[in-house]
Scaffold this active site. Sequence first.
Site, PDB file in Angstrom:
ATOM      1  N   THR A 156      -3.930 -27.441  49.198  1.00  0.00           N
ATOM      2  CA  THR A 156      -4.531 -26.000  49.207  1.00  0.00           C
ATOM      3  C   THR A 156      -3.704 -25.602  51.088  1.00  0.00           C
ATOM      4  O   THR A 156      -3.549 -24.563  50.447  1.00  0.00           O
ATOM      5  CB  THR A 156      -5.811 -26.921  48.671  1.00  0.00           C
ATOM      6  OG1 THR A 156      -6.326 -27.324  49.490  1.00  0.00           O
ATOM      7  CG2 THR A 156      -6.224 -26.864  47.411  1.00  0.00           C
ATOM      8  N   LYS A 182      -4.404 -35.529  50.670  1.00  0.00           N
ATOM      9  CA  LYS A 182      -4.298 -33.560  50.546  1.00  0.00           C
ATOM     10  C   LYS A 182      -5.953 -33.210  51.517  1.00  0.00           C
ATOM     11  O   LYS A 182      -6.688 -34.404  50.579  1.00  0.00           O
ATOM     12  CB  LYS A 182      -3.817 -32.450  49.988  1.00  0.00           C
ATOM     13  CG  LYS A 182      -5.083 -32.609  48.330  1.00  0.00           C
ATOM     14  CD  LYS A 182      -6.524 -32.518  48.689  1.00  0.00           C
ATOM     15  CE  LYS A 182      -6.204 -30.662  49.017  1.00  0.00           C
ATOM     16  NZ  LYS A 182      -7.743 -30.296  49.299  1.00  0.00           N
ATOM     17  N   THR A 193     -13.197 -33.556  51.777  1.00  0.00           N
ATOM     18  CA  THR A 193     -12.413 -32.574  50.544  1.00  0.00           C
ATOM     19  C   THR A 193     -11.259 -33.393  50.496  1.00  0.00           C
ATOM     20  O   THR A 193     -10.506 -33.018  51.026  1.00  0.00           O
ATOM     21  CB  THR A 193     -13.014 -31.645  50.538  1.00  0.00           C
ATOM     22  OG1 THR A 193     -13.977 -31.144  50.277  1.00  0.00           O
ATOM     23  CG2 THR A 193     -12.116 -30.167  49.154  1.00  0.00           C
ATOM     24  N   ASN A 395     -12.359 -19.067  55.744  1.00  0.00           N
ATOM     25  CA  ASN A 395     -13.253 -19.315  55.405  1.00  0.00           C
ATOM     26  C   ASN A 395     -14.373 -17.942  54.854  1.00  0.00           C
ATOM     27  O   ASN A 395     -15.312 -17.964  54.607  1.00  0.00           O
ATOM     28  CB  ASN A 395     -14.340 -20.115  55.705  1.00  0.00           C
ATOM     29  CG  ASN A 395     -13.312 -21.430  55.499  1.00  0.00           C
ATOM     30  OD1 ASN A 395     -13.314 -22.267  54.429  1.00  0.00           O
ATOM     31  ND2 ASN A 395     -13.386 -22.604  56.231  1.00  0.00           N
TER      32      ASN A 395
END
Length: 398
Positions: A156, A182, A193, A395
Amino acid sequence: MMTKLRKIKGGVCAPRGFVAAAAHAGIKAGNATRDDVAIVAGVDFCKAAATFTTNKVQAAPVLLSKEYLSARRCRAVILNSGNANACTGAAGMETARAMAAAAAAALGVAENEVLVCSTGRIGVPLPIEKVRAAIPGLVARLDVRSSTAAAGAIMTSDSVAKEIAFEFENGDGRIRVGGIAKGAGMIDPNMATMLCVMTTDAALSKTEARRALKLAVERSFNRITVDGDMSTNDTVILLASGVAGAVRDFSAFQDALDAAALDLATKIVLDGEGVSRFIEVEVSGAASVKDARLAAEAVANSQLVKCAWAGGDPNWGRIMDAAGYSGAKLNPDRVDIDYDGVAAVRGGMPAPTLFARLQKVAARKKFKVSVNLNLGEKTYSVMTTDLTEAYVRFNLGE
């Protein structure tokens, strides 16, 4: 004694009995060419084990894979990037089931013999028809040379694909362990995550696989943090093909699995969103492992500490402060702090070290911060990063 491991090529396909593939389904709007669906499959059926996020908000793929793990055997894991299929309600569960069913049909196996992983934006319906349309071609591409492609398809915000493989001697033969992962942001222990599929050609029982994976995750993925946020989708899956036969020395297998997991976890931290420094925080001399962990994680997650590191500032006062509020048993008059072995604090007071020496260490891209509580013999370490303006800008939106 640590097992002698040899790093080899092939990633998740290095262990015998595994193939992988990647394809483009068009999940993420505006990304017309990048692969976003991957599959890791056994040539035959495997034993499977997994660990999942401890977040109380869990994505549909997590819930479904937990359910399907009760099956006697597993054939494959199908993964997608660009959409987390999280906070999508009953429709999200049906989508996850449809994803497993489509992959199972293409492989000619039962639906509950395929596990599912997703990563991406939360709260957006996964375009299952796009995924379903891509799956026949995805399965047709299964190949022993496609580990890197599969690792790339699950990225991602990652900047690089993450894969690793090791092998070790096992009597007259060899056993291999491999994996892909990932992760770059929303990274915090229990777990981060991240998605990870690990494979081995060792013959393991489900109990052995579960025990080994739990230990490996605790020693790696549960010791990393980039920003202190825990995801809804975190999953680590271990598949064992059994092609290489029984493990002669289980500690040797554990060493290999630990090493592969630690390598992937380290790569996740090194690839953190906008980071400029990699820091190991080690707390020693604690009265208990719990105290050591509390203090290490408080220091590693402190925004003030991380901002100081981003500026190359060895601000030991912020480290003392974080350790003090961590909940760990602590006597401030006994705390010692070092930067790569250079004394910053002795007995809770500034050490007689030139500040310029500490600044030189804090300017490095990698360094270690050691905090000795001098209250016992327990130790715990965490891998973390600084907190930069680039992370904030990245972000601001998604």
